[in-house]
Write a protein that holds these residues in place. Sequence first.
Motif: not given
Length: 204
Positions: A46-54, A68-74, A80-83
């Motif tokens: 999705g929008e990457g919240a789990d990936a950022v947390w991991l 692809r829209v979700a991946l761009d957001k992720a 933005e999260a610096g990861v």
Amino acid sequence: MSHWSAEFWDERYAAAHHIWSGNPNPRLVEHATGLAPGTALDVGCGEGADAVWLARAGWQVTGIDISRVALDKAARHAEEAGVAERCTFARVDLLADPELPRVDLVSAQFLHVPDEHFTAVYGALADAVLPGGALLVGAHHPADAATGLRNPELSHLLFGPEQVTALLDPADWDVRVAGRFPREVVKDGETISVSDTVVLAVRR
């Protein structure tokens, strides 16, 4: 338009700046905290919240999604999260018999697929776990069909832990968590009790 098509999800993700909260799934946080970081596959990222947390927890993450829209957001979220250096995102259609990387953690949070694809998809996710690695599945439990929160046309896609554990050979897997876990959500000012299926299994 099919609920499992790229067009459906691209349209949904394009409809708003964010369609999810931006917070990681609580079942991921509960059950992945304490696992030794390594490589991780975030399925349906999705929008990457789990990936950022991991990534913040020290994992090297590959996030996959059909949109692809979700991946761009992720990717923007990770930047933005610096990861961003710890995250890779790729478009994958899980119903098309994809080749998945082998990793130390496969996380599939609320990934509901057509019944006829369940065994193939979740079997592939289990096969992607390296020896000593973990499979973590979170999903809407079938009991949620009675809450009125789920689309009644799709309620047959909800599944219990036994549908996942049935795919895991006991000789190869140590199932550490397999159950139905309650959670409360608020909708229109009303607190509603829902149930999550959670499975955490470690490949021997």
